[in-house]
Design a protein around this motif. Structure first.
Motif, PDB file in Angstrom:
ATOM      1  N   LEU A 100      31.468 -20.124  38.705  1.00 42.75           N
ATOM      2  CA  LEU A 100      31.177 -19.655  37.349  1.00 42.75           C
ATOM      3  C   LEU A 100      32.317 -19.952  36.391  1.00 42.75           C
ATOM      4  O   LEU A 100      32.093 -20.432  35.272  1.00 42.75           O
ATOM      5  CB  LEU A 100      30.885 -18.149  37.366  1.00 42.75           C
ATOM      6  N   MET A 101      33.540 -19.676  36.800  1.00 41.85           N
ATOM      7  CA  MET A 101      34.675 -19.864  35.907  1.00 41.85           C
ATOM      8  C   MET A 101      34.804 -21.322  35.476  1.00 41.85           C
ATOM      9  O   MET A 101      35.082 -21.610  34.303  1.00 41.85           O
ATOM     10  CB  MET A 101      35.962 -19.405  36.595  1.00 41.85           C
ATOM     11  N   GLU A 102      34.575 -22.253  36.391  1.00 41.32           N
ATOM     12  CA  GLU A 102      34.686 -23.671  36.056  1.00 41.32           C
ATOM     13  C   GLU A 102      33.672 -24.071  34.990  1.00 41.32           C
ATOM     14  O   GLU A 102      33.990 -24.820  34.058  1.00 41.32           O
ATOM     15  CB  GLU A 102      34.484 -24.525  37.312  1.00 41.32           C
ATOM     16  N   GLU A 103      32.457 -23.565  35.107  1.00 37.49           N
ATOM     17  CA  GLU A 103      31.427 -23.934  34.141  1.00 37.49           C
ATOM     18  C   GLU A 103      31.677 -23.263  32.794  1.00 37.49           C
ATOM     19  O   GLU A 103      31.460 -23.870  31.732  1.00 37.49           O
ATOM     20  CB  GLU A 103      30.048 -23.611  34.707  1.00 37.49           C
ATOM     21  N   MET A 104      32.135 -22.032  32.810  1.00 36.79           N
ATOM     22  CA  MET A 104      32.471 -21.373  31.542  1.00 36.79           C
ATOM     23  C   MET A 104      33.624 -22.097  30.853  1.00 36.79           C
ATOM     24  O   MET A 104      33.617 -22.267  29.628  1.00 36.79           O
ATOM     25  CB  MET A 104      32.822 -19.901  31.778  1.00 36.79           C
ATOM     26  N   GLU A 105      34.627 -22.498  31.631  1.00 42.77           N
ATOM     27  CA  GLU A 105      35.762 -23.239  31.074  1.00 42.77           C
ATOM     28  C   GLU A 105      35.275 -24.514  30.385  1.00 42.77           C
ATOM     29  O   GLU A 105      35.701 -24.839  29.273  1.00 42.77           O
ATOM     30  CB  GLU A 105      36.762 -23.593  32.186  1.00 42.77           C
ATOM     31  N   PHE A 106      34.391 -25.249  31.059  1.00 35.68           N
ATOM     32  CA  PHE A 106      33.883 -26.498  30.500  1.00 35.68           C
ATOM     33  C   PHE A 106      33.107 -26.242  29.209  1.00 35.68           C
ATOM     34  O   PHE A 106      33.323 -26.922  28.190  1.00 35.68           O
ATOM     35  CB  PHE A 106      32.982 -27.192  31.527  1.00 35.68           C
ATOM     36  N   LEU A 107      32.202 -25.279  29.221  1.00 34.98           N
ATOM     37  CA  LEU A 107      31.386 -24.991  28.037  1.00 34.98           C
ATOM     38  C   LEU A 107      32.253 -24.489  26.887  1.00 34.98           C
ATOM     39  O   LEU A 107      32.063 -24.875  25.723  1.00 34.98           O
ATOM     40  CB  LEU A 107      30.310 -23.968  28.395  1.00 34.98           C
ATOM     41  N   GLN A 201      28.174  -2.223  25.574  1.00 34.77           N
ATOM     42  CA  GLN A 201      29.220  -2.545  26.555  1.00 34.77           C
ATOM     43  C   GLN A 201      30.566  -2.752  25.854  1.00 34.77           C
ATOM     44  O   GLN A 201      30.637  -3.362  24.794  1.00 34.77           O
ATOM     45  CB  GLN A 201      28.845  -3.817  27.316  1.00 34.77           C
ATOM     46  N   ARG A 202      31.619  -2.263  26.482  1.00 37.33           N
ATOM     47  CA  ARG A 202      32.960  -2.438  25.931  1.00 37.33           C
ATOM     48  C   ARG A 202      33.907  -2.840  27.055  1.00 37.33           C
ATOM     49  O   ARG A 202      33.858  -2.281  28.147  1.00 37.33           O
ATOM     50  CB  ARG A 202      33.451  -1.146  25.264  1.00 37.33           C
ATOM     51  N   ILE A 203      34.776  -3.820  26.770  1.00 36.09           N
ATOM     52  CA  ILE A 203      35.738  -4.296  27.760  1.00 36.09           C
ATOM     53  C   ILE A 203      37.142  -4.086  27.230  1.00 36.09           C
ATOM     54  O   ILE A 203      37.456  -4.482  26.099  1.00 36.09           O
ATOM     55  CB  ILE A 203      35.530  -5.791  28.077  1.00 36.09           C
ATOM     56  N   THR A 204      37.977  -3.466  28.020  1.00 36.06           N
ATOM     57  CA  THR A 204      39.376  -3.248  27.660  1.00 36.06           C
ATOM     58  C   THR A 204      40.260  -4.029  28.623  1.00 36.06           C
ATOM     59  O   THR A 204      40.236  -3.780  29.834  1.00 36.06           O
ATOM     60  CB  THR A 204      39.740  -1.748  27.722  1.00 36.06           C
ATOM     61  N   PHE A 205      41.010  -4.985  28.098  1.00 37.44           N
ATOM     62  CA  PHE A 205      41.935  -5.767  28.920  1.00 37.44           C
ATOM     63  C   PHE A 205      43.303  -5.105  28.901  1.00 37.44           C
ATOM     64  O   PHE A 205      43.765  -4.629  27.859  1.00 37.44           O
ATOM     65  CB  PHE A 205      42.035  -7.197  28.394  1.00 37.44           C
ATOM     66  N   SER A 206      43.960  -5.105  30.040  1.00 36.42           N
ATOM     67  CA  SER A 206      45.240  -4.422  30.153  1.00 36.42           C
ATOM     68  C   SER A 206      45.978  -4.978  31.363  1.00 36.42           C
ATOM     69  O   SER A 206      45.599  -5.992  31.938  1.00 36.42           O
ATOM     70  CB  SER A 206      44.987  -2.912  30.300  1.00 36.42           C
ATOM     71  N   THR A 207      47.067  -4.321  31.718  1.00 32.75           N
ATOM     72  CA  THR A 207      47.748  -4.573  32.985  1.00 32.75           C
ATOM     73  C   THR A 207      47.747  -3.268  33.767  1.00 32.75           C
ATOM     74  O   THR A 207      47.476  -2.196  33.220  1.00 32.75           O
ATOM     75  CB  THR A 207      49.199  -5.029  32.773  1.00 32.75           C
ATOM     76  N   VAL A 208      48.045  -3.367  35.042  1.00 33.34           N
ATOM     77  CA  VAL A 208      48.080  -2.156  35.865  1.00 33.34           C
ATOM     78  C   VAL A 208      49.071  -1.156  35.281  1.00 33.34           C
ATOM     79  O   VAL A 208      48.785   0.048  35.174  1.00 33.34           O
ATOM     80  CB  VAL A 208      48.440  -2.507  37.322  1.00 33.34           C
ATOM     81  N   VAL A 230      40.918 -11.930  35.819  1.00 33.08           N
ATOM     82  CA  VAL A 230      40.803 -11.175  34.565  1.00 33.08           C
ATOM     83  C   VAL A 230      41.544 -11.890  33.443  1.00 33.08           C
ATOM     84  O   VAL A 230      41.029 -12.054  32.334  1.00 33.08           O
ATOM     85  CB  VAL A 230      41.338  -9.738  34.741  1.00 33.08           C
ATOM     86  N   GLY A 231      42.762 -12.332  33.725  1.00 35.88           N
ATOM     87  CA  GLY A 231      43.535 -13.048  32.713  1.00 35.88           C
ATOM     88  C   GLY A 231      42.854 -14.334  32.282  1.00 35.88           C
ATOM     89  O   GLY A 231      42.868 -14.690  31.092  1.00 35.88           O
ATOM     90  N   LEU A 232      42.227 -15.038  33.238  1.00 37.64           N
ATOM     91  CA  LEU A 232      41.529 -16.272  32.902  1.00 37.64           C
ATOM     92  C   LEU A 232      40.313 -16.022  32.018  1.00 37.64           C
ATOM     93  O   LEU A 232      39.886 -16.900  31.273  1.00 37.64           O
ATOM     94  CB  LEU A 232      41.085 -16.983  34.186  1.00 37.64           C
ATOM     95  N   SER A 233      39.746 -14.838  32.103  1.00 36.50           N
ATOM     96  CA  SER A 233      38.486 -14.539  31.416  1.00 36.50           C
ATOM     97  C   SER A 233      38.659 -14.021  29.997  1.00 36.50           C
ATOM     98  O   SER A 233      37.676 -13.929  29.255  1.00 36.50           O
ATOM     99  CB  SER A 233      37.697 -13.508  32.228  1.00 36.50           C
ATOM    100  N   LYS A 234      39.868 -13.693  29.603  1.00 42.48           N
ATOM    101  CA  LYS A 234      40.068 -13.073  28.285  1.00 42.48           C
ATOM    102  C   LYS A 234      39.514 -13.925  27.154  1.00 42.48           C
ATOM    103  O   LYS A 234      38.908 -13.408  26.208  1.00 42.48           O
ATOM    104  CB  LYS A 234      41.561 -12.808  28.052  1.00 42.48           C
ATOM    105  N   LYS A 235      39.722 -15.238  27.233  1.00 39.34           N
ATOM    106  CA  LYS A 235      39.343 -16.095  26.112  1.00 39.34           C
ATOM    107  C   LYS A 235      37.836 -16.181  25.902  1.00 39.34           C
ATOM    108  O   LYS A 235      37.358 -16.569  24.853  1.00 39.34           O
ATOM    109  CB  LYS A 235      39.905 -17.497  26.291  1.00 39.34           C
ATOM    110  N   PHE A 236      37.062 -15.806  26.923  1.00 39.14           N
ATOM    111  CA  PHE A 236      35.608 -15.835  26.792  1.00 39.14           C
ATOM    112  C   PHE A 236      35.048 -14.596  26.116  1.00 39.14           C
ATOM    113  O   PHE A 236      33.866 -14.551  25.775  1.00 39.14           O
ATOM    114  CB  PHE A 236      34.939 -15.983  28.159  1.00 39.14           C
TER     115      PHE A 236
END
Length: 239
Positions: A100-107, A201-208, A230-236
């Protein structure tokens, strides 16, 4: 006008385990690019559809995955450039061993709109169909998921894998503290997903570390995802 790609999970193979949304999108799509593991029943359904381009893009045994993925990417871009609606149909759930990540990256890189539609994963679907419960109040508090080729690396999973913690919203601070006590690095990326799949839906990005230091104001239901993905997904998030 650029088309749109829907990356859709087909479930474990049984036609009746397609989600309603997956079924609707398949009926509405101009093009369907489907994998080998979508199941025979779903393949038969695809062949019965009229007025659509149905393209098999499954990877065969012994074939290099990278080469096949390049061809899939090329097809997604070609049809999107033609303004078509594309269903990229994957077996199970797209996010579980589905590239999934590879295809999202490409798109994302080519500014092609996309949406991910979850499916029933064989991880829980196959055991449930076999009357096997993966969790139990006395016998099992959780489960690990690995591929067959990585089964010898189970001890490394907490370092290089992804951790999903269910029903963790109201105790997120305590969860984060427990993670650090268990050896998870304080700078490890974390996402708290509240009311996942709902309109609000709400997403909160953080660190431990940051999660351990904040007050809990998360809505239920909420789950916590921990790990490098998680870090790779932030930009999406806002794409």
């Amino acid at each position: 006008m650029v088309g749109k790609v829907y990356i859709v999970g087909a479930g474990p193979g049984n036609f009746e385990l397609l989600t309603i949304k997956a079924y609707r999108l398949i009926r509405e799509a101009d093009v369907i690019l489907y994998d080998r593991l979508v199941g025979e029943e779903i393949e038969d359904f695809l062949r019965s559809l009229k007025g659509k381009e149905i393209v098999y893009v499954g990877k065969e045994r012994g074939e290099r995955g990278e080469k096949r993925q390049q061809e899939i990417n090329r097809l997604m871009k070609r049809y999107a450039d033609e303004g078509k609606t594309i269903v990229r149909l994957k077996g199970g759930d797209p996010g579980v061993f589905g590239r999934l990540m590879e295809e999202m990256e490409f798109l994302h890189r080519h500014s092609i709109p996309f949406e991910v539609v979850p499916g029933v994963s064989s991880v829980n679907g196959a055991p449930a169909c076999s009357n096997i419960s993966l969790t139990h109040p006395e016998k099992s508090f959780g489960f690990l998921v690995v591929s067959g080729r990585d089964s010898g690396r189970i001890k490394d999973l907490w370092k290089e894998g992804t951790l999903v913690i269910l029903m963790g919203g109201c105790t997120a601070r305590e969860v984060a503290l427990n993670l650090m006590r268990s050896g998870v690095g304080p700078e490890t990326d974390v996402a708290v997903i509240e009311r996942g799949s709902f309109e609000d839906q709400r997403i909160t990005f953080s660190t431990v570390k940051d999660l351990a230091g904040r007050e809990n104001d998360f809505m239920s239901p909420a789950l916590i995802v921990v790990g490098g993905v998680v870090g790779l997904s932030k930009k999406f998030h806002d794409f």
